[in-house]
Design an enzyme around this catalytic site. Structure first.
Site, PDB file in Angstrom:
ATOM      1  N   ASP A 260      52.464 -25.288  51.118  1.00 12.22           N
ATOM      2  CA  ASP A 260      53.717 -24.518  51.144  1.00 12.22           C
ATOM      3  C   ASP A 260      53.470 -23.185  50.433  1.00 12.22           C
ATOM      4  OD1 ASP A 260      57.001 -25.046  51.338  1.00 12.22           O
ATOM      5  OD2 ASP A 260      56.393 -23.652  49.781  1.00 12.22           O
TER       6      ASP A 260
ATOM      7  N   ASP B 103      56.704 -21.579  56.551  1.00  6.49           N
ATOM      8  CA  ASP B 103      55.724 -21.443  55.460  1.00  6.49           C
ATOM      9  C   ASP B 103      55.143 -22.779  55.006  1.00  6.49           C
ATOM     10  OD1 ASP B 103      57.813 -22.559  53.951  1.00  6.49           O
ATOM     11  OD2 ASP B 103      57.313 -21.344  52.203  1.00  6.49           O
ATOM     12  N   GLU B 104      55.159 -23.766  55.888  1.00  3.65           N
ATOM     13  CA  GLU B 104      54.810 -25.106  55.448  1.00  3.65           C
ATOM     14  C   GLU B 104      54.084 -25.888  56.542  1.00  3.65           C
ATOM     15  OE1 GLU B 104      57.848 -28.304  53.832  1.00  3.65           O
ATOM     16  OE2 GLU B 104      58.474 -26.253  53.458  1.00  3.65           O
TER      17      GLU B 104
END
Ligand code: DCP
Ligand code: CA
Ligand code: CA
Length: 364
Positions: free
Chosen positions: A9, A109-110
């Site tokens: 993340d 974002d992960e």
């Protein structure tokens, strides 16, 4: 086979990306906002960097609240620039995918990376991959991420949350129970505030409390499915696989030799990007929509799209890109471009017999 899963993340993602491209705001609290446009300050905070969080400014907060907390301080408020964040995200996701046997992006974002084939039950091996990933993201994109490593997706996600920013947390299979036991129920990923309240009224506060409560008693309160879910969360059980999914879009972006409004120079760069895109498409992926991405000298990103009859050759649609370039300049007279890109979307995958072959498509 004992699985080993990484959860990655990115830290304060939109804010980190803004700090990177605007050196003048580094070291200051930064708040990135989604302005709804009704009044000057209507809208919500998308994210804030860690300095702004110390002032109590957090994701989801109304902008007006954040402005009040910021009063009298040297704080930077910026609007979101989704195109730019997507561009950075796509590059990072491609980089991550290179390190995984199976890869699943779960948000901008992960992502989860299953590294079990190369690192069966071998945590130092997974840790080495995590260090490589952190180094590459830092070097190539200038931002930090936090990584969690565990025997399944859920534990890796929980591990990643433990140390942020720039964290790396390993929770081995035999450490799971101890790692989770003191966490309040509401901190377990997938257990919401309402369920936490219901648990609290039963005197259940922590993961250990849930684990100690008998499954039959939990079933009476929550029903069979939810009771099992709660038990699994408390014990760190998760059999769900890391699911490799087809990409929905592909893009290529490049920086022009110099800032320019010369449509021929821009067209030449677009032609190069089309050839590069074709290496990826390999006549095996067809697309229905093309987009021109423009980034001007003020870092403003714009996208212009056109739906076309299905095609699998990115260079066959060059005349359409020419039209989109002309449209950009007729609508933005006087603007100079720094970077240009192309995107194809509405993808369909042809002749892909099995997942293995499909993965090799994305290997290059
Ligand atoms: N985001 C948003 N609105 C929210 C939450 C998040 O627009 N309510 C966006 C902005 C974030 C990005 O999604 O930068 C990723 O969300 P995260 O929850 O991962 O938060 P951050 O990456 O900003 O911070 P952290 O370091 O806590 O992961
Ligand atoms: Ca994040
Ligand atoms: Ca996230």
């Amino acid at each position: 086979m004992e699985r080993v899963i990484l959860h990655v993340d990115l830290d304060a993602f939109y804010a980190s990306v803004e700090e990177l491209r605007r050196p003048e705001i580094r070291g200051k609290p930064v708040v990135v906002c989604v302005y709804s446009g009704r009044t000057e300050d209507s809208g919500a905070v998308a994210t804030s960097n860690y300095l702004a969080r110390e002032l109590g400014i957090k994701s989801g907060m109304p902008i007006a609240f954040a402005k009040r907390a910021a009063k009298g301080k040297d704080i930077v408020f910026l609007p979101v620039d989704m195109e730019h964040y997507r561009e950075v995200s796509e590059r990072i996701m491609n980089l991550l995918e290179e390190h995984a046997d199976r890869f699943q992006q779960v948000s901008i974002d992960e992502a989860y990376l299953d590294v079990s084939d190369g690192c069966t039950g071998n945590y130092p091996c997974a840790e080495k991959i995590a260090q490589e990933i952190k180094g590459e993201i830092k070097e190539q994109e200038g931002i930090t991420c936090s990584v969690g490593i565990g025997p399944n997706k859920y534990v890796s996600k929980m591990a990643g949350k433990r140390r942020k920013p720039d964290g790396l947390t390993v929770v081995r299979a035999e450490e799971v129970a101890d790692f989770l036991k003191d966490l309040p129920a509401g901190k377990l990923h997938g257990i919401g505030g309402k369920t936490e309240e219901e648990l609290n009224t039963l005197g259940i506060k922590t993961a250990a409390d849930i684990a100690a409560y008998s499954l039959t008693s939990l079933e009476k309160e929550f029903g069979k499915n939810k009771a099992k879910l709660l038990h699994d969360k408390a014990l760190g059980i998760d059999d769900s696989p890391v699911e490799q999914k087809d990409k929905q879009q592909l893009s290529r972006i490049a920086t022009l030799k110099e800032d320019t409004d010369d449509t021929d120079k821009i067209f030449k760069k677009i032609s190069e990007l089309c050839s590069d895109m074709n290496k990826k498409l390999q006549n095996k992926i067809a697309f229905r929509t093309i987009s021109l991405i423009t980034i001007d000298t003020h870092l403003q990103t714009q996208t212009r799209s056109e739906t076309i009859p299905e095609a699998d050759d990115a260079c066959s649609v060059l005349p359409s890109y020419r039209t989109l370039i002309d449209r950009f300049f007729s609508e933005n007279p006087g603007k100079m471009l720094r970077r240009v890109g192309i995107r194809v979307s509405g993808l369909s995958y042809k002749d892909v017999k099995d997942k293995k072959e499909q993965k090799s498509l994305f290997d290059y």
